[in-house]
Design a protein around this motif. Sequence first.
Motif, PDB file in Angstrom:
ATOM      1  N   LEU A   6       0.714   2.170   1.782  1.00 39.62           N
ATOM      2  CA  LEU A   6       0.358   0.764   1.998  1.00 39.62           C
ATOM      3  C   LEU A   6       1.010   0.311   3.285  1.00 39.62           C
ATOM      4  CD1 LEU A   6       0.990  -0.797  -1.535  1.00 39.62           C
ATOM      5  CD2 LEU A   6      -1.083   0.289  -0.640  1.00 39.62           C
ATOM      6  N   ASP A  38       7.177  -0.161   6.768  1.00 37.62           N
ATOM      7  CA  ASP A  38       6.027   0.700   6.445  1.00 37.62           C
ATOM      8  C   ASP A  38       6.009   1.938   7.333  1.00 37.62           C
ATOM      9  OD1 ASP A  38       5.461  -1.294   4.682  1.00 37.62           O
ATOM     10  OD2 ASP A  38       3.733  -2.077   5.767  1.00 37.62           O
ATOM     11  N   VAL A  59      -3.709   2.503   3.681  1.00 41.84           N
ATOM     12  CA  VAL A  59      -4.496   1.393   3.138  1.00 41.84           C
ATOM     13  C   VAL A  59      -3.883   0.093   3.628  1.00 41.84           C
ATOM     14  CG1 VAL A  59      -5.257   0.195   1.047  1.00 41.84           C
ATOM     15  CG2 VAL A  59      -5.184   2.691   1.088  1.00 41.84           C
ATOM     16  N   GLY A 116       6.540   0.103   2.179  1.00 39.88           N
ATOM     17  CA  GLY A 116       7.822  -0.433   2.605  1.00 39.88           C
ATOM     18  C   GLY A 116       8.364  -1.324   1.499  1.00 39.88           C
ATOM     19  N   ASP A 119       7.739  -6.674   3.799  1.00 40.29           N
ATOM     20  CA  ASP A 119       7.191  -6.844   5.138  1.00 40.29           C
ATOM     21  C   ASP A 119       8.037  -7.885   5.857  1.00 40.29           C
ATOM     22  OD1 ASP A 119       5.613  -9.362   5.998  1.00 40.29           O
ATOM     23  OD2 ASP A 119       4.896  -9.098   3.956  1.00 40.29           O
ATOM     24  N   SER A 124       8.954 -10.784   1.310  1.00 42.60           N
ATOM     25  CA  SER A 124       8.965 -11.096  -0.117  1.00 42.60           C
ATOM     26  C   SER A 124       9.245  -9.909  -1.032  1.00 42.60           C
ATOM     27  CB  SER A 124       7.695 -11.830  -0.537  1.00 42.60           C
ATOM     28  OG  SER A 124       6.581 -11.153  -0.084  1.00 42.60           O
ATOM     29  N   ALA A 125       9.023  -8.694  -0.550  1.00 43.51           N
ATOM     30  CA  ALA A 125       9.330  -7.520  -1.382  1.00 43.51           C
ATOM     31  C   ALA A 125       8.634  -7.581  -2.742  1.00 43.51           C
ATOM     32  CB  ALA A 125      10.849  -7.368  -1.555  1.00 43.51           C
ATOM     33  N   GLN A 126       7.376  -7.901  -2.748  1.00 44.50           N
ATOM     34  CA  GLN A 126       6.645  -8.024  -4.015  1.00 44.50           C
ATOM     35  C   GLN A 126       5.406  -7.149  -4.115  1.00 44.50           C
ATOM     36  OE1 GLN A 126       5.543 -11.942  -5.324  1.00 44.50           O
ATOM     37  NE2 GLN A 126       7.284 -12.917  -4.367  1.00 44.50           N
TER      38      GLN A 126
HETATM   39  N1  LIG Z   1      -1.654  -6.879   3.480  1.00 42.90           N
HETATM   40  C1  LIG Z   1      -1.094  -5.726   3.138  1.00 42.90           C
HETATM   41  N2  LIG Z   1      -1.743  -4.559   3.346  1.00 42.90           N
HETATM   42  C2  LIG Z   1      -1.199  -3.376   2.989  1.00 42.90           C
HETATM   43  N3  LIG Z   1       0.023  -3.274   2.437  1.00 42.90           N
HETATM   44  C3  LIG Z   1       0.718  -4.388   2.210  1.00 42.90           C
HETATM   45  C4  LIG Z   1       0.205  -5.671   2.535  1.00 42.90           C
HETATM   46  N4  LIG Z   1       1.127  -6.589   2.203  1.00 42.90           N
HETATM   47  C5  LIG Z   1       2.170  -5.914   1.706  1.00 42.90           C
HETATM   48  N5  LIG Z   1       1.926  -4.588   1.697  1.00 42.90           N
HETATM   49  C6  LIG Z   1       2.829  -3.501   1.267  1.00 42.90           C
HETATM   50  O1  LIG Z   1       3.787  -4.024   0.380  1.00 42.90           O
HETATM   51  C7  LIG Z   1       5.096  -3.916   0.936  1.00 42.90           C
HETATM   52  C8  LIG Z   1       5.923  -5.121   0.530  1.00 42.90           C
HETATM   53  O2  LIG Z   1       5.385  -6.265   1.155  1.00 42.90           O
HETATM   54  P1  LIG Z   1       5.806  -7.759   0.801  1.00 42.90           P
HETATM   55  O3  LIG Z   1       5.709  -7.899  -0.667  1.00 42.90           O
HETATM   56  O4  LIG Z   1       4.799  -8.601   1.515  1.00 42.90           O
HETATM   57  O5  LIG Z   1       7.188  -7.954   1.334  1.00 42.90           O
HETATM   58  C9  LIG Z   1       4.870  -3.767   2.434  1.00 42.90           C
HETATM   59  O6  LIG Z   1       5.957  -3.081   3.049  1.00 42.90           O
HETATM   60  C10 LIG Z   1       3.581  -2.952   2.462  1.00 42.90           C
HETATM   61  O7  LIG Z   1       3.834  -1.583   2.256  1.00 42.90           O
END
Ligand SMILES: Nc1ncnc2c1ncn2[C@@H]1O[C@H](COP(=O)(O)O)[C@@H](O)[C@H]1O
Lengths: 257, 329
Positions: A6, A38, A59, A116, A119, A124-126
């Motif tokens: 992702l 990522d 993806v 990751g 982001d 948010s790490a969700q």
């Molecule tokens: N729009 C997106 N497209 C693909 N992967 C995503 C996306 N948003 C979040 N992720 C994956 O989810 C992880 C955590 O993201 P987040 O929850 O936004 O901090 C990221 O490091 C990406 O690996």
Amino acid sequence: MNIVVLMKQTVDTEAKIVLNSDGKIDTNGVTLVINPLDEYAIEEALRIKERLGGEVTIVTLGGDQATAAVRSALAMGADKAVQINDPALGEVDEGMAATILAKAVQTLPHDIVLAGVMDTDNGSAQVAVRMAEKMELPSISSVTKLDIDESLATAKRVIDGGLATLEVTLPAVITVVQGINEVRYPSVAGIMKAKKKPLTVLKLSDLGLDASNLAVQAKVLKFTLPIPRQGGKKLPGEPAEAASLLARLLREEAKVL
Amino acid sequence: MPKGIWIFVEQAAGKIRKISFELLSQGRKIADQTGEPLVAVIIGEKVANLAKEAAEYGADKVYLLDSPQLAQYTTGAYTSVLTKLLRNEEPQAFLMGHTALAKDLAPRLAQRLGVGLASDIIDIEVNQEKFLLFKRPVFTGSAFSFVEILTKPLLATVRAKSFVASEPDPTRQAEVIEVAAEIDPGDLKVILKDVALIVTSRPALTEADIVISGGRGMKAKENFTILEDLADVVGAAVGASRAAVDSGWIDNQFQVGQTGSIVAPTLYIACGISGAIQHIAGMGASKVIIAINKDPDAPIFNVADYGIVGDLFEVVPLLTEEFKKLVNE
Ligand SMILES: Nc1ncnc2c1ncn2[C@@H]1O[C@H](COP(=O)(O)O)[C@@H](O)[C@H]1O
Ligand SMILES: Cc1cc2nc3c(=O)[nH]c(=O)nc-3n(C[C@H](O)[C@H](O)[C@H](O)COP(=O)(O)OP(=O)(O)OC[C@H]3O[C@@H](n4cnc5c(N)ncnc54)[C@H](O)[C@@H]3O)c2cc1C
């Protein structure tokens, strides 16, 4: 081994952030990159492939500009990519992103999904863990070392004050932290090859989804910019004088010692 | 009928973590404003004794999930028991610290409950309609977003030191409800093999009142002893920039910054650190910042309350002597 990564395109962490007239983050002219966390996930995927064989599929959910990040990931060595790009999508929260990504990953063979831990735009790490739940897959977060032996993954996860070792039978979702590996730079040959690697662009309807059925649950009402911290005084004098003055100021003026 | 402001009281090795006291204290204020009870949830093995402490920090009611199966954190077991409890009791809000544990647990729980989650928040605005608005840093701390959660319970994880723990009131009592831990077998797919904690006499980075960090200017691993000497005079934690971590001088988990720990001590001392935005994202909320750097133009001075332009190998030992004098006064 079918490895899915992702990946999200994010704003360069060095970029100066300003708000546009709607009070939204103005991304005009800012450098966009692969979310740095990522990159570690992509690197780990490539290393697993080098060891065990298989295929690495990127993806991403993102608009037209995100294609550049996809090409960079392919240039690093990923084999193919799926980009969900649908102008019908407005604000996307973590739950929505997870729902959409889950649908996309389900269409792909996946022994392991790497992501990751967060982001750097949203912090948010969700999304990855939510996606795991949506797909009813187990997950291990914040992984700093990953070993795969047939269908068994052993991961060292960063916990407060140390490391936990966990085991899971694949398929599973693993989120990675800085330190798990050192990310390679794409070679010139890699960049050339990336142009010809398959990139499938999907709309929500291709995944059996409809934007009107996807509701935001965490709604951003507004953005503000921080008031920059003001630099204070540089203490004059020789090191010994400055150190002594500092100790006194910390006690008498700042009252923190 | 309002069902309360709920706080996840996180414990490690039978001790409540500082962040949970901060949350209980702030939760108490919110509950008073919205006219609801403050409810604590404690999970672990042999943790019944912690209920009293949660009460002293403001809890009216404590749910206790005490079981050998919950002795160590695992995503599945914790998600399983919390999902059942939250579905049954339907609280208004459930707040956790943004710790390594909750970073893993909260999104899993939110998705299973089918609700929104505001992560890593630093402030909570209470508005008349008993609705909480969450403030969170985004874009490496270069902006804040204000998030409304449109589902119940309102889920949020809170950054350490965002709120101040109040003094415990030893006369306060809480109703304690023991809940049987029922874990779905499907939630036990990930197996915990081992937990290795780094043994240290120093406080945890995110909990310390004083943090002393070294960067590339430290030049070598063994030079960190001068920071440790300074730290031990005042009971501080030792941290580092990514450059120092990448150089192999100090373990990964001592990194301060966007991709490391986010700290907000009363005093942060940056030694030989230039002040990159990703480092500042992890310490910019400290009350008082000191920079010791030989380059007068280093950006760290733009955020430092006090700066010493000089060679850290000269300045730090002098500071250790000065701090010793202060402590002995
Ligand atoms: N729009 C997106 N497209 C693909 N992967 C995503 C996306 N948003 C979040 N992720 C994956 O989810 C992880 C955590 O993201 P987040 O929850 O936004 O901090 C990221 O490091 C990406 O690996
Ligand atoms: C996505 C991303 C995430 C990142 N996350 C983090 C993070 O979480 N934490 C983090 O710290 N960085 C992070 N970084 C790295 C960051 O950009 C900087 O590279 C890093 O912080 C630099 O570390 P430094 O200040 O120690 O080194 P430098 O920038 O090299 O600075 C060293 C400083 O030491 C001074 N100095 C040298 N010798 C002496 C001496 N004898 N006495 C006094 N001063 C001396 C120099 O004047 C200089 O200012 C991240 C980068 C990216 C791209």
